[in-house]
Design a protein around this motif. Sequence first.
Motif, short mmCIF file in Angstrom:
data_model
loop_
_atom_site.label_atom_id
_atom_site.label_comp_id
_atom_site.label_asym_id
_atom_site.label_seq_id
_atom_site.Cartn_x
_atom_site.Cartn_y
_atom_site.Cartn_z
N UNK A 1 30.73 52.57 40.42
CA UNK A 1 31.84 53.21 41.14
C UNK A 1 32.18 52.49 42.45
N UNK A 2 31.31 51.63 42.89
CA UNK A 2 31.51 51.00 44.21
C UNK A 2 31.91 49.53 44.14
N UNK A 3 32.30 49.09 42.96
CA UNK A 3 32.70 47.68 42.83
C UNK A 3 34.11 47.50 43.39
N UNK A 4 34.27 46.62 44.35
CA UNK A 4 35.62 46.42 44.91
C UNK A 4 36.57 45.85 43.86
N UNK A 5 37.79 46.36 43.83
CA UNK A 5 38.78 45.89 42.86
C UNK A 5 39.26 44.49 43.18
N UNK A 6 39.31 44.19 44.49
CA UNK A 6 39.78 42.85 44.89
C UNK A 6 38.80 42.29 45.90
N UNK A 7 38.49 41.06 45.75
CA UNK A 7 37.70 40.36 46.77
C UNK A 7 37.91 38.86 46.62
N UNK A 8 37.65 38.16 47.69
CA UNK A 8 37.81 36.69 47.65
C UNK A 8 36.47 36.06 47.27
N UNK B 1 34.68 38.50 36.50
CA UNK B 1 34.06 39.63 35.80
C UNK B 1 32.52 39.63 35.96
N UNK B 2 31.96 38.41 35.85
CA UNK B 2 30.49 38.30 36.02
C UNK B 2 30.09 38.77 37.42
N UNK B 3 30.87 38.37 38.40
CA UNK B 3 30.55 38.79 39.78
C UNK B 3 30.66 40.31 39.91
N UNK B 4 31.69 40.88 39.30
CA UNK B 4 31.84 42.34 39.36
C UNK B 4 30.64 43.04 38.73
N UNK B 5 30.14 42.48 37.65
CA UNK B 5 28.97 43.08 36.99
C UNK B 5 27.73 43.00 37.89
N UNK B 6 27.61 41.88 38.57
CA UNK B 6 26.45 41.73 39.46
C UNK B 6 26.56 42.70 40.64
N UNK B 7 27.77 42.87 41.14
CA UNK B 7 27.97 43.82 42.26
C UNK B 7 27.67 45.23 41.78
N UNK C 1 24.11 46.24 41.74
CA UNK C 1 23.49 46.56 43.04
C UNK C 1 24.10 47.83 43.66
N UNK C 2 25.44 47.91 43.65
CA UNK C 2 26.10 49.01 44.35
C UNK C 2 26.39 50.22 43.45
N UNK C 3 26.28 50.01 42.16
CA UNK C 3 26.70 51.06 41.22
C UNK C 3 28.12 50.80 40.77
#
Lengths: 363, 162
Positions: free
Chosen positions: A62-69, A49-55, A58-60
Amino acid sequence: MSPFFLSGRVWIGSGGPVQACIVLGAELCYKNIMEKQAKAGTEPAYSFRELQEMIAAYLGPDNVPGRFKVITDTTDFFRVDYNDVVLLENVPYLMRNYTREGRFGLDDEPKYWVRKAIDLKKSKPMIIKLVFHEEIDARVGGMVFKCVRSPRKEAAILELAAGHKNFMQGRAVADKAGNIVRVLDFIQGKRLDELVHRQAASHEQYFYEQLPGYLAVYAEMTEAIQFLHDHGQKHGDIRRDHILQDRNTGDYRWIDFDYDYHHPASMFGYDLFGLGNILIFLVGGGDITVQRLQADEPALLEKITPADMNIIFRNRVANIQKVYPYVPDALNYVLLHFSNGANLYYENTRQLLMDLADVRIKR
Amino acid sequence: MAIDHTKCDITGMVERHIMIAVDSSDNSRRAVLFVGDFFGCYEGFRVTLLHVILEPEATYFRTGDERQQWLAAQLEEAGRVMEEYRHILVDAGFTEERITVRIEPMQAPSVADCIIREQEEMKCCTIVIGRRGISKKEEFIFGSTSSRIIHEAKKCAVLVIE
Protein backbone atom coordinates in the motif's frame (compact mmCIF):
# COMPACT_ATOMS: atom_id res chain seq x y z
CA MET A 1 48.58 4.65 -10.10
CA SER A 2 49.32 8.22 -11.05
CA PRO A 3 53.06 8.90 -11.24
CA PHE A 4 52.25 12.32 -9.80
CA PHE A 5 52.05 10.75 -6.37
CA LEU A 6 55.32 8.89 -6.73
CA SER A 7 57.50 11.81 -7.71
CA GLY A 8 59.71 11.83 -4.67
CA ARG A 9 57.16 13.01 -2.12
CA VAL A 10 58.08 11.85 1.33
CA TRP A 11 56.04 11.34 4.42
CA ILE A 12 57.73 11.98 7.72
CA GLY A 13 56.18 10.85 10.94
CA SER A 14 55.93 8.16 13.55
CA GLY A 15 54.33 5.70 11.18
CA GLY A 16 57.22 5.79 8.70
CA PRO A 17 56.72 3.78 5.54
CA VAL A 18 53.16 2.83 6.45
CA GLN A 19 52.09 6.42 6.11
CA ALA A 20 53.66 6.75 2.69
CA CYS A 21 51.51 3.83 1.61
CA ILE A 22 48.40 5.47 2.98
CA VAL A 23 49.01 8.71 1.12
CA LEU A 24 49.17 6.62 -2.01
CA GLY A 25 46.29 4.54 -0.67
CA ALA A 26 43.86 7.45 -0.91
CA GLU A 27 44.46 7.52 -4.65
CA LEU A 28 44.23 3.74 -4.94
CA CYS A 29 40.94 3.89 -3.04
CA TYR A 30 39.64 6.48 -5.52
CA LYS A 31 40.79 4.40 -8.49
CA ASN A 32 39.11 1.27 -7.12
CA ILE A 33 35.84 3.14 -6.64
CA MET A 34 35.91 4.38 -10.23
CA GLU A 35 36.73 0.92 -11.60
CA LYS A 36 33.84 -0.65 -9.70
CA GLN A 37 31.52 2.04 -11.01
CA ALA A 38 32.63 1.42 -14.59
CA LYS A 39 32.01 -2.31 -14.18
CA ALA A 40 28.58 -1.77 -12.62
CA GLY A 41 27.63 0.48 -15.51
CA THR A 42 27.80 -2.48 -17.84
CA GLU A 43 25.37 -4.61 -15.81
CA PRO A 44 21.63 -4.55 -16.49
CA ALA A 45 19.58 -2.14 -14.38
CA TYR A 46 16.20 -2.80 -12.77
CA SER A 47 12.89 -2.24 -14.49
CA PHE A 48 10.43 0.18 -12.92
CA ARG A 49 8.21 -2.76 -11.95
CA GLU A 50 11.08 -4.64 -10.30
CA LEU A 51 11.89 -1.57 -8.22
CA GLN A 52 8.24 -1.23 -7.20
CA GLU A 53 8.24 -4.84 -6.05
CA MET A 54 11.37 -4.29 -4.00
CA ILE A 55 9.86 -1.18 -2.41
CA ALA A 56 6.67 -3.13 -1.67
CA ALA A 57 8.72 -5.82 0.05
CA TYR A 58 10.04 -3.23 2.48
CA LEU A 59 7.23 -0.68 2.85
CA GLY A 60 4.25 -2.91 2.13
CA PRO A 61 2.19 -2.93 -1.07
CA ASP A 62 0.00 0.00 0.00
CA ASN A 63 2.96 2.34 0.42
CA VAL A 64 4.64 1.98 -2.96
CA PRO A 65 4.94 5.40 -4.58
CA GLY A 66 3.18 5.61 -7.95
CA ARG A 67 5.83 7.90 -9.38
CA PHE A 68 9.47 8.25 -8.56
CA LYS A 69 12.69 9.10 -10.35
CA VAL A 70 15.53 6.63 -10.82
CA ILE A 71 18.68 8.66 -10.39
CA THR A 72 22.16 7.61 -11.44
CA ASP A 73 23.80 11.06 -11.40
CA THR A 74 23.53 12.72 -7.97
CA THR A 75 25.49 15.88 -8.82
CA ASP A 76 22.47 18.07 -8.10
CA PHE A 77 21.44 16.59 -4.76
CA PHE A 78 18.47 18.94 -4.48
CA ARG A 79 16.93 16.91 -7.35
CA VAL A 80 16.95 13.79 -5.19
CA ASP A 81 13.49 13.74 -3.66
CA TYR A 82 11.81 11.64 -0.99
CA ASN A 83 10.84 8.24 -2.51
CA ASP A 84 13.27 8.57 -5.44
CA VAL A 85 15.54 5.61 -6.12
CA VAL A 86 19.27 6.25 -6.43
CA LEU A 87 21.11 3.53 -8.29
CA LEU A 88 24.72 3.06 -7.18
CA GLU A 89 26.78 0.22 -8.62
CA ASN A 90 23.44 -1.33 -9.54
CA VAL A 91 22.20 -1.34 -5.95
CA PRO A 92 18.90 0.58 -5.68
CA TYR A 93 18.51 2.84 -2.64
CA LEU A 94 15.09 4.26 -1.78
CA MET A 95 15.60 7.81 -0.56
CA ARG A 96 13.91 8.90 2.64
CA ASN A 97 14.27 12.07 4.74
CA TYR A 98 17.40 14.16 4.94
CA THR A 99 19.24 14.28 8.23
CA ARG A 100 19.75 17.32 10.42
CA GLU A 101 22.75 19.04 11.91
CA GLY A 102 23.43 18.28 15.55
CA ARG A 103 25.96 21.08 15.98
CA PHE A 104 25.34 23.62 18.69
CA GLY A 105 23.87 26.79 17.32
CA LEU A 106 22.97 25.01 14.10
CA ASP A 107 20.60 22.51 15.72
CA ASP A 108 18.13 21.01 13.30
CA GLU A 109 19.64 22.69 10.25
CA PRO A 110 18.85 20.26 7.41
CA LYS A 111 21.73 18.48 5.71
CA TYR A 112 20.19 18.01 2.27
CA TRP A 113 23.15 15.96 1.04
CA VAL A 114 22.90 13.39 3.84
CA ARG A 115 19.87 11.16 3.39
CA LYS A 116 18.28 8.29 5.17
CA ALA A 117 17.74 5.51 2.64
CA ILE A 118 16.77 1.89 2.23
CA ASP A 119 19.05 -0.59 0.49
CA LEU A 120 16.32 -2.29 -1.55
CA LYS A 121 18.46 -5.36 -2.25
CA LYS A 122 19.05 -6.10 1.41
CA SER A 123 15.93 -4.32 2.80
CA LYS A 124 18.23 -2.49 5.19
CA PRO A 125 18.23 1.13 6.38
CA MET A 126 21.36 3.06 5.43
CA ILE A 127 22.68 6.62 5.34
CA ILE A 128 23.62 8.01 1.93
CA LYS A 129 26.04 10.93 1.85
CA LEU A 130 25.94 12.70 -1.48
CA VAL A 131 28.74 14.92 -2.69
CA PHE A 132 28.69 18.47 -1.34
CA HIS A 133 31.91 20.37 -2.03
CA GLU A 134 31.68 22.95 0.71
CA GLU A 135 34.46 25.39 1.55
CA ILE A 136 34.25 27.09 4.90
CA ASP A 137 36.36 29.66 6.65
CA ALA A 138 36.47 28.03 10.06
CA ARG A 139 36.73 30.56 12.86
CA VAL A 140 38.17 29.29 16.11
CA GLY A 141 39.37 31.62 18.84
CA GLY A 142 39.86 34.52 16.44
CA MET A 143 41.76 32.38 13.92
CA VAL A 144 40.43 31.79 10.46
CA PHE A 145 41.47 28.83 8.36
CA LYS A 146 40.05 27.13 5.32
CA CYS A 147 38.11 23.91 5.78
CA VAL A 148 36.71 21.79 2.97
CA ARG A 149 34.32 18.88 2.79
CA SER A 150 36.21 16.10 1.07
CA PRO A 151 34.26 13.01 -0.02
CA ARG A 152 37.55 11.43 -1.06
CA LYS A 153 38.99 11.88 2.43
CA GLU A 154 35.96 10.23 4.00
CA ALA A 155 36.16 7.42 1.42
CA ALA A 156 39.81 6.82 2.27
CA ILE A 157 39.06 6.66 6.00
CA LEU A 158 36.11 4.33 5.47
CA GLU A 159 38.47 1.96 3.71
CA LEU A 160 41.20 2.39 6.32
CA ALA A 161 38.81 1.89 9.26
CA ALA A 162 36.79 -0.97 7.77
CA GLY A 163 36.00 -3.37 10.60
CA HIS A 164 37.27 -0.96 13.30
CA LYS A 165 34.65 -0.91 16.04
CA ASN A 166 35.21 2.76 16.88
CA PHE A 167 34.35 4.17 13.45
CA MET A 168 31.16 4.30 11.45
CA GLN A 169 31.20 1.65 8.77
CA GLY A 170 30.36 1.87 5.13
CA ARG A 171 31.81 2.11 1.69
CA ALA A 172 32.28 4.70 -0.99
CA VAL A 173 30.81 4.19 -4.45
CA ALA A 174 30.89 6.38 -7.52
CA ASP A 175 27.67 7.36 -9.22
CA LYS A 176 27.42 7.57 -13.00
CA ALA A 177 28.92 11.07 -12.99
CA GLY A 178 31.86 10.00 -10.82
CA ASN A 179 30.60 11.57 -7.58
CA ILE A 180 32.03 9.73 -4.57
CA VAL A 181 28.88 8.79 -2.65
CA ARG A 182 29.26 7.27 0.79
CA VAL A 183 26.90 4.45 1.70
CA LEU A 184 26.96 4.14 5.47
CA ASP A 185 25.56 1.69 7.97
CA PHE A 186 22.76 3.32 9.92
CA ILE A 187 23.83 3.56 13.56
CA GLN A 188 20.95 3.23 15.95
CA GLY A 189 21.90 4.93 19.15
CA LYS A 190 22.51 8.15 21.00
CA ARG A 191 25.20 10.80 20.80
CA LEU A 192 27.78 10.79 23.59
CA ASP A 193 26.69 14.21 24.83
CA GLU A 194 23.08 13.04 25.12
CA LEU A 195 24.20 10.09 27.23
CA VAL A 196 26.35 12.14 29.58
CA HIS A 197 24.09 15.05 30.21
CA ARG A 198 22.91 15.12 33.81
CA GLN A 199 22.21 11.47 34.41
CA ALA A 200 23.13 11.48 38.09
CA ALA A 201 21.55 13.31 41.03
CA SER A 202 24.70 15.32 41.64
CA HIS A 203 28.04 15.94 39.93
CA GLU A 204 29.80 14.07 42.73
CA GLN A 205 27.65 11.00 42.16
CA TYR A 206 28.24 11.27 38.40
CA PHE A 207 31.95 11.73 38.98
CA TYR A 208 32.47 8.59 41.05
CA GLU A 209 29.87 6.31 39.51
CA GLN A 210 29.80 7.17 35.82
CA LEU A 211 32.88 9.13 34.85
CA PRO A 212 35.36 6.22 35.19
CA GLY A 213 33.36 4.37 32.53
CA TYR A 214 33.25 7.42 30.27
CA LEU A 215 36.98 8.01 30.72
CA ALA A 216 37.60 4.45 29.53
CA VAL A 217 35.43 5.17 26.50
CA TYR A 218 37.28 8.44 25.97
CA ALA A 219 40.67 6.71 26.05
CA GLU A 220 39.40 4.13 23.56
CA MET A 221 38.12 6.87 21.24
CA THR A 222 41.41 8.76 21.55
CA GLU A 223 43.28 5.58 20.60
CA ALA A 224 41.02 5.37 17.55
CA ILE A 225 42.09 8.89 16.56
CA GLN A 226 45.69 7.87 17.14
CA PHE A 227 45.07 5.04 14.68
CA LEU A 228 44.05 7.63 12.06
CA HIS A 229 47.03 9.86 12.80
CA ASP A 230 49.43 6.94 12.61
CA HIS A 231 48.11 6.29 9.14
CA GLY A 232 48.47 9.90 8.00
CA GLN A 233 44.79 10.76 8.35
CA LYS A 234 42.86 13.06 10.64
CA HIS A 235 39.23 13.18 11.73
CA GLY A 236 38.96 16.89 11.02
CA ASP A 237 35.82 17.67 13.00
CA ILE A 238 36.10 16.18 16.48
CA ARG A 239 33.07 17.12 18.53
CA ARG A 240 31.15 15.36 21.25
CA ASP A 241 28.13 14.97 18.98
CA HIS A 242 30.31 13.11 16.50
CA ILE A 243 30.52 10.10 18.79
CA LEU A 244 27.55 7.74 18.68
CA GLN A 245 26.93 4.72 20.84
CA ASP A 246 25.80 1.86 18.64
CA ARG A 247 22.81 0.43 20.48
CA ASN A 248 23.20 -2.96 18.80
CA THR A 249 26.82 -3.58 19.78
CA GLY A 250 27.37 -1.11 22.63
CA ASP A 251 30.42 0.24 20.79
CA TYR A 252 31.12 3.94 20.53
CA ARG A 253 31.86 5.14 17.02
CA TRP A 254 33.30 8.27 15.46
CA ILE A 255 31.13 9.61 12.66
CA ASP A 256 31.48 12.28 9.96
CA PHE A 257 35.09 12.48 8.86
CA ASP A 258 34.70 14.36 5.59
CA TYR A 259 36.01 17.67 6.97
CA ASP A 260 39.55 18.55 6.05
CA TYR A 261 41.85 21.48 6.70
CA HIS A 262 45.44 22.36 5.95
CA HIS A 263 47.83 24.10 8.31
CA PRO A 264 51.58 23.79 7.77
CA ALA A 265 52.45 24.05 11.48
CA SER A 266 50.49 20.96 12.51
CA MET A 267 48.30 18.47 10.75
CA PHE A 268 46.78 17.01 13.89
CA GLY A 269 46.51 20.00 16.26
CA TYR A 270 42.87 20.69 15.52
CA ASP A 271 41.96 17.09 16.32
CA LEU A 272 43.78 17.43 19.67
CA PHE A 273 41.81 20.60 20.38
CA GLY A 274 38.56 18.70 19.79
CA LEU A 275 39.64 15.86 22.06
CA GLY A 276 40.41 18.36 24.82
CA ASN A 277 36.96 19.90 24.58
CA ILE A 278 35.32 16.50 24.89
CA LEU A 279 37.39 15.63 27.96
CA ILE A 280 36.50 18.91 29.69
CA PHE A 281 32.84 18.23 28.92
CA LEU A 282 33.02 14.68 30.31
CA VAL A 283 34.78 15.63 33.54
CA GLY A 284 32.42 18.55 34.12
CA GLY A 285 29.37 16.39 33.39
CA GLY A 286 28.45 19.08 30.87
CA ASP A 287 29.84 22.51 30.13
CA ILE A 288 30.68 24.49 33.25
CA THR A 289 30.09 27.99 32.00
CA VAL A 290 30.42 31.36 33.68
CA GLN A 291 26.68 31.79 33.22
CA ARG A 292 25.97 28.48 34.93
CA LEU A 293 28.20 29.31 37.90
CA GLN A 294 26.66 32.76 38.18
CA ALA A 295 23.22 31.20 38.41
CA ASP A 296 24.03 28.16 40.57
CA GLU A 297 27.15 28.87 42.59
CA PRO A 298 28.12 32.55 42.48
CA ALA A 299 30.58 32.13 45.38
CA LEU A 300 32.64 29.72 43.29
CA LEU A 301 32.85 32.22 40.48
CA GLU A 302 34.99 34.51 42.63
CA LYS A 303 37.70 31.82 42.79
CA ILE A 304 37.87 31.44 39.03
CA THR A 305 40.54 33.43 37.19
CA PRO A 306 41.02 33.96 33.42
CA ALA A 307 43.81 31.34 33.54
CA ASP A 308 41.26 28.70 34.60
CA MET A 309 39.12 29.08 31.52
CA ASN A 310 39.20 27.07 28.30
CA ILE A 311 41.85 28.67 26.07
CA ILE A 312 39.46 28.96 23.13
CA PHE A 313 36.00 29.04 24.70
CA ARG A 314 36.55 31.71 27.29
CA ASN A 315 33.21 31.17 29.05
CA ARG A 316 33.92 27.51 29.88
CA VAL A 317 35.93 26.45 32.92
CA ALA A 318 38.83 24.08 32.16
CA ASN A 319 40.36 24.01 35.65
CA ILE A 320 37.48 21.93 36.97
CA GLN A 321 39.22 21.08 40.26
CA LYS A 322 38.45 24.64 41.36
CA VAL A 323 34.74 23.92 41.01
CA TYR A 324 34.79 20.29 42.14
CA PRO A 325 37.76 19.79 44.52
CA TYR A 326 37.49 15.98 44.37
CA VAL A 327 38.84 16.01 40.78
CA PRO A 328 42.25 14.33 41.32
CA ASP A 329 45.45 16.17 40.46
CA ALA A 330 46.41 13.75 37.69
CA LEU A 331 43.13 14.35 35.86
CA ASN A 332 43.16 18.09 36.44
CA TYR A 333 46.73 18.20 35.12
CA VAL A 334 45.43 16.86 31.80
CA LEU A 335 42.60 19.42 31.78
CA LEU A 336 45.00 22.29 32.45
CA HIS A 337 46.71 21.61 29.12
CA PHE A 338 43.56 23.04 27.54
CA SER A 339 43.30 26.05 29.82
CA ASN A 340 44.19 29.64 29.21
CA GLY A 341 46.99 29.41 31.78
CA ALA A 342 48.76 26.55 30.01
CA ASN A 343 52.31 26.93 28.78
CA LEU A 344 52.52 23.38 27.53
CA TYR A 345 50.18 21.81 25.01
CA TYR A 346 49.69 18.28 23.77
CA GLU A 347 51.19 17.75 20.36
CA ASN A 348 49.91 14.25 19.76
CA THR A 349 47.47 11.69 21.09
CA ARG A 350 50.25 9.59 22.63
CA GLN A 351 51.14 12.36 25.08
CA LEU A 352 47.48 12.76 26.03
CA LEU A 353 46.94 9.02 26.49
CA MET A 354 50.09 8.67 28.60
CA ASP A 355 48.86 11.31 31.04
CA LEU A 356 45.37 9.81 31.09
CA ALA A 357 46.82 6.45 32.04
CA ASP A 358 47.93 7.97 35.35
CA VAL A 359 44.39 9.02 36.29
CA ARG A 360 42.69 7.09 39.11
CA ILE A 361 39.26 7.98 40.44
CA LYS A 362 38.60 6.67 43.95
CA ARG A 363 36.52 7.93 46.83
CA MET B 1 98.11 25.17 15.17
CA ALA B 2 95.96 26.54 12.36
CA ILE B 3 92.20 26.56 12.92
CA ASP B 4 90.09 24.77 10.34
CA HIS B 5 87.23 27.18 9.78
CA THR B 6 85.29 24.65 7.70
CA LYS B 7 84.66 22.41 10.73
CA CYS B 8 82.42 22.99 13.72
CA ASP B 9 83.90 21.22 16.74
CA ILE B 10 81.21 22.25 19.22
CA THR B 11 78.37 20.39 17.53
CA GLY B 12 80.56 17.63 16.10
CA MET B 13 79.31 18.37 12.60
CA VAL B 14 81.74 17.96 9.74
CA GLU B 15 81.52 21.52 8.46
CA ARG B 16 80.12 24.95 9.19
CA HIS B 17 76.91 24.46 7.32
CA ILE B 18 73.97 26.72 8.12
CA MET B 19 70.45 25.85 7.13
CA ILE B 20 68.04 28.78 6.82
CA ALA B 21 64.51 27.39 6.88
CA VAL B 22 62.31 29.87 5.06
CA ASP B 23 58.96 30.59 3.51
CA SER B 24 57.76 33.76 1.82
CA SER B 25 57.12 35.70 5.04
CA ASP B 26 58.85 38.83 6.30
CA ASN B 27 60.32 36.93 9.26
CA SER B 28 62.04 34.54 6.85
CA ARG B 29 63.49 37.50 5.01
CA ARG B 30 64.80 38.84 8.33
CA ALA B 31 66.41 35.46 9.05
CA VAL B 32 68.23 35.59 5.68
CA LEU B 33 69.35 39.18 6.31
CA PHE B 34 70.65 38.13 9.73
CA VAL B 35 72.76 35.31 8.29
CA GLY B 36 74.08 37.63 5.59
CA ASP B 37 75.02 40.30 8.13
CA PHE B 38 76.65 37.94 10.62
CA PHE B 39 78.35 35.34 8.47
CA GLY B 40 78.67 36.80 4.98
CA CYS B 41 82.09 38.29 5.59
CA TYR B 42 83.62 35.07 6.97
CA GLU B 43 85.07 32.27 4.94
CA GLY B 44 84.31 28.67 5.68
CA PHE B 45 80.52 28.88 5.99
CA ARG B 46 78.14 27.17 3.65
CA VAL B 47 74.42 28.00 3.53
CA THR B 48 71.43 25.96 2.45
CA LEU B 49 68.25 27.90 1.91
CA LEU B 50 65.44 25.39 2.49
CA HIS B 51 61.85 26.16 1.56
CA VAL B 52 59.50 23.33 2.54
CA ILE B 53 56.15 23.27 0.81
CA LEU B 54 53.95 21.14 3.03
CA GLU B 55 51.48 19.47 0.75
CA PRO B 56 47.97 18.71 1.96
CA GLU B 57 46.85 15.13 1.53
CA ALA B 58 45.63 14.24 -1.95
CA THR B 59 42.04 14.11 -0.70
CA TYR B 60 42.11 17.78 0.33
CA PHE B 61 41.67 18.70 -3.33
CA ARG B 62 38.68 17.91 -5.48
CA THR B 63 40.80 16.73 -8.38
CA GLY B 64 44.38 15.97 -9.30
CA ASP B 65 44.36 19.07 -11.52
CA GLU B 66 43.39 21.28 -8.59
CA ARG B 67 46.23 19.81 -6.59
CA GLN B 68 48.73 20.39 -9.37
CA GLN B 69 47.59 23.99 -9.76
CA TRP B 70 48.01 24.55 -6.03
CA LEU B 71 51.48 23.05 -6.09
CA ALA B 72 52.51 25.02 -9.20
CA ALA B 73 51.44 28.27 -7.54
CA GLN B 74 53.38 27.38 -4.40
CA LEU B 75 56.49 26.47 -6.39
CA GLU B 76 56.31 29.68 -8.38
CA GLU B 77 56.02 31.81 -5.27
CA ALA B 78 58.82 29.87 -3.56
CA GLY B 79 61.05 30.24 -6.62
CA ARG B 80 60.51 34.00 -6.59
CA VAL B 81 61.40 34.51 -2.92
CA MET B 82 64.32 32.10 -3.00
CA GLU B 83 65.90 34.08 -5.81
CA GLU B 84 65.55 37.22 -3.69
CA TYR B 85 67.04 35.44 -0.64
CA ARG B 86 69.97 34.14 -2.71
CA HIS B 87 70.71 37.70 -3.86
CA ILE B 88 70.69 38.94 -0.26
CA LEU B 89 73.32 36.35 0.66
CA VAL B 90 75.47 37.07 -2.39
CA ASP B 91 75.31 40.81 -1.68
CA ALA B 92 76.38 40.08 1.90
CA GLY B 93 79.52 38.30 0.75
CA PHE B 94 78.62 34.64 0.25
CA THR B 95 80.00 33.25 -2.99
CA GLU B 96 77.57 31.46 -5.31
CA GLU B 97 79.16 28.05 -4.72
CA ARG B 98 78.58 28.36 -0.96
CA ILE B 99 74.82 28.78 -1.37
CA THR B 100 72.45 25.91 -2.04
CA VAL B 101 68.80 26.62 -2.77
CA ARG B 102 66.29 23.86 -2.16
CA ILE B 103 62.54 23.99 -2.63
CA GLU B 104 60.99 20.75 -1.38
CA PRO B 105 57.36 19.71 -1.59
CA MET B 106 56.80 17.24 1.26
CA GLN B 107 54.05 15.45 3.10
CA ALA B 108 54.41 15.28 6.87
CA PRO B 109 52.43 16.18 10.00
CA SER B 110 54.21 19.56 10.15
CA VAL B 111 56.84 21.77 8.57
CA ALA B 112 58.90 21.39 11.76
CA ASP B 113 59.15 17.62 11.17
CA CYS B 114 60.48 18.26 7.67
CA ILE B 115 63.05 20.83 8.79
CA ILE B 116 64.35 18.60 11.57
CA ARG B 117 64.66 15.65 9.23
CA GLU B 118 66.50 17.69 6.62
CA GLN B 119 68.89 19.02 9.27
CA GLU B 120 69.67 15.46 10.34
CA GLU B 121 70.29 14.36 6.76
CA MET B 122 72.39 17.36 5.77
CA LYS B 123 74.16 17.46 9.14
CA CYS B 124 73.95 21.26 9.33
CA CYS B 125 75.49 22.67 12.48
CA THR B 126 72.96 25.50 12.73
CA ILE B 127 69.31 26.02 11.87
CA VAL B 128 68.21 29.62 11.40
CA ILE B 129 64.49 30.34 11.35
CA GLY B 130 62.31 33.41 11.63
CA ARG B 131 59.67 33.57 14.36
CA ARG B 132 56.18 34.35 13.17
CA GLY B 133 54.91 35.71 16.47
CA ILE B 134 51.70 33.69 16.57
CA SER B 135 48.98 34.07 19.17
CA LYS B 136 48.71 31.76 22.15
CA LYS B 137 45.53 30.31 20.70
CA GLU B 138 47.18 29.51 17.40
CA GLU B 139 50.12 27.92 19.19
CA PHE B 140 47.65 25.87 21.25
CA ILE B 141 45.79 24.52 18.24
CA PHE B 142 48.47 24.27 15.59
CA GLY B 143 51.72 24.56 17.50
CA SER B 144 54.67 26.78 16.74
CA THR B 145 57.25 25.72 14.15
CA SER B 146 60.12 27.56 15.83
CA SER B 147 59.22 26.18 19.30
CA ARG B 148 59.13 22.63 17.96
CA ILE B 149 62.54 23.06 16.34
CA ILE B 150 64.06 24.55 19.50
CA HIS B 151 62.78 21.59 21.52
CA GLU B 152 63.38 18.75 19.09
CA ALA B 153 66.39 19.53 16.89
CA LYS B 154 69.46 17.57 17.99
CA LYS B 155 73.19 18.11 17.56
CA CYS B 156 72.85 21.60 16.19
CA ALA B 157 72.42 25.18 17.27
CA VAL B 158 69.08 26.88 16.60
CA LEU B 159 68.87 30.61 15.96
CA VAL B 160 65.39 32.09 16.06
CA ILE B 161 65.18 35.53 14.52
CA GLU B 162 62.53 37.89 15.77
